[in-house]
Design an enzyme around this catalytic site. Structure first.
Site, PDB file in Angstrom:
ATOM      1  N   PRO A  11       3.305  25.756   7.226  1.00 38.67           N
ATOM      2  CG  PRO A  11       3.894  26.270   9.409  1.00 38.67           C
ATOM      3  CD  PRO A  11       2.725  25.841   8.568  1.00 38.67           C
ATOM      4  CG  ASN A  12       9.018  26.124   7.643  1.00 38.39           C
ATOM      5  OD1 ASN A  12       9.566  27.163   7.318  1.00 38.39           O
ATOM      6  ND2 ASN A  12       8.617  25.893   8.885  1.00 38.39           N
ATOM      7  NE  ARG A  19      10.913  21.918   6.713  1.00 37.60           N
ATOM      8  CZ  ARG A  19       9.746  21.559   7.195  1.00 37.60           C
ATOM      9  NH1 ARG A  19       8.749  21.242   6.398  1.00 37.60           N
ATOM     10  NH2 ARG A  19       9.561  21.539   8.484  1.00 37.60           N
ATOM     11  CE1 TYR A  24       8.955  16.782   6.967  1.00 33.55           C
ATOM     12  CE2 TYR A  24      10.948  18.118   7.064  1.00 33.55           C
ATOM     13  CZ  TYR A  24       9.818  17.596   7.668  1.00 33.55           C
ATOM     14  OH  TYR A  24       9.552  17.904   8.983  1.00 33.55           O
ATOM     15  CG  ASN A  75       1.821  18.297   5.986  1.00 35.76           C
ATOM     16  OD1 ASN A  75       1.937  18.565   7.188  1.00 35.76           O
ATOM     17  ND2 ASN A  75       2.802  17.795   5.273  1.00 35.76           N
ATOM     18  CB  ALA A  78       5.543  23.693  12.717  1.00 34.41           C
ATOM     19  CD  GLU A  99      -3.079  15.059  11.843  1.00 37.69           C
ATOM     20  OE1 GLU A  99      -4.122  14.729  12.477  1.00 37.69           O
ATOM     21  OE2 GLU A  99      -1.977  15.232  12.395  1.00 37.69           O
ATOM     22  CG  HIS A 101       1.889  14.591   9.685  1.00 41.54           C
ATOM     23  ND1 HIS A 101       2.020  15.945   9.886  1.00 41.54           N
ATOM     24  CD2 HIS A 101       0.798  14.200  10.393  1.00 41.54           C
ATOM     25  CE1 HIS A 101       1.064  16.348  10.705  1.00 41.54           C
ATOM     26  NE2 HIS A 101       0.307  15.309  11.027  1.00 41.54           N
ATOM     27  NE  ARG A 108      10.932  14.273  11.997  1.00 36.62           N
ATOM     28  CZ  ARG A 108      10.653  15.404  11.343  1.00 36.62           C
ATOM     29  NH1 ARG A 108       9.545  15.488  10.602  1.00 36.62           N
ATOM     30  NH2 ARG A 108      11.477  16.424  11.424  1.00 36.62           N
TER      31      ARG A 108
HETATM   32  C1  DQA Z   1       5.307  17.443   8.864  1.00 35.46           C
HETATM   33  C2  DQA Z   1       5.790  17.019  10.251  1.00 35.46           C
HETATM   34  C3  DQA Z   1       5.796  18.187  11.208  1.00 35.46           C
HETATM   35  O1  DQA Z   1       6.217  17.772  12.506  1.00 35.46           O
HETATM   36  C4  DQA Z   1       6.756  19.253  10.715  1.00 35.46           C
HETATM   37  O2  DQA Z   1       6.718  20.378  11.554  1.00 35.46           O
HETATM   38  C5  DQA Z   1       6.521  19.619   9.304  1.00 35.46           C
HETATM   39  C6  DQA Z   1       6.119  18.598   8.331  1.00 35.46           C
HETATM   40  C7  DQA Z   1       5.414  16.310   7.832  1.00 35.46           C
HETATM   41  O3  DQA Z   1       4.845  16.467   6.760  1.00 35.46           O
HETATM   42  O4  DQA Z   1       6.074  15.292   8.080  1.00 35.46           O
HETATM   43  O5  DQA Z   1       6.762  20.770   8.914  1.00 35.46           O
HETATM   44  O6  DQA Z   1       3.941  17.818   8.966  1.00 35.46           O
END
Ligand code: DQA
Length: 141
Positions: A11-12, A19, A24, A75, A78, A99, A101, A108
């Site tokens: 998501p997002n 964003r 990011y 990825n 959240a 995995e 990020h 964080r």
């Molecule tokens: C994320 C880190 C997560 O904590 C966050 O909710 C994201 C992006 C990252 O790519 O750094 O949406 O996965």
């Protein structure tokens, strides 16, 4: 035959580039996909690129991967920190999982320090920015 790698985004991440660019970066998800496709070609890999804001859609894509993919780069965004359903789906997938990020989640908020997916992943990457997506492909070469 070239390996097929599923690249799954939670998501997002459709808002990547717009964003919180200070966290990011400025690249869009389409930019990331394009760079990955170019890099994949040099490694004799094929990618299936997917993003969803819905947990169930990601679970179903992992189910699809069971039949088709030689690996998954995920990825979970959240859902990393909340989703037993995504962990269970990945546990039903037999090939390697990376995995990823974009940000260094360990630097964080404390709620980002725990990942359900890490219990399954062969490798975990964090903090390489969007470059991480290309680097993750190297795992599968
Ligand atoms: C994320 C880190 C997560 O904590 C966050 O909710 C994201 C992006 C990252 O790519 O750094 O949406 O996965």
């Amino acid at each position: 035959m070239s390996k097929l790698i599923y690249v799954l985004n939670g998501p997002n991440l459709n808002l990547l580039g717009k964003r919180q660019p200070e966290i990011y970066g400025h690249e869009t998800l389409a930019d990331v996909e394009e760079r990955m496709r170019k890099k994949a070609a040099t490694l004799d890999l094929t990618i299936e690129f997917f993003q969803s804001n819905y947990e169930g859609a990601i679970v179903e894509k992992i189910h699809e991967a069971r039949e088709k993919a030689d690996g998954i780069i995920i990825n979970p965004a959240a859902y990393t920190h909340t989703s037993v359903a995504i962990l269970d789906a990945l546990n039903a997938f037999d090939n390697p999982v990376v995995e990823l990020h974009i940000s260094n989640v360990h630097k964080r908020e404390a709620f980002r320090h725990h990942s359900f997916v890490s219990a399954r992943a062969e490798a975990v990457m964090a903090g390489f920015g969007t470059l991480g997506y290309e680097l993750a492909l190297e795992y599968f070469k």
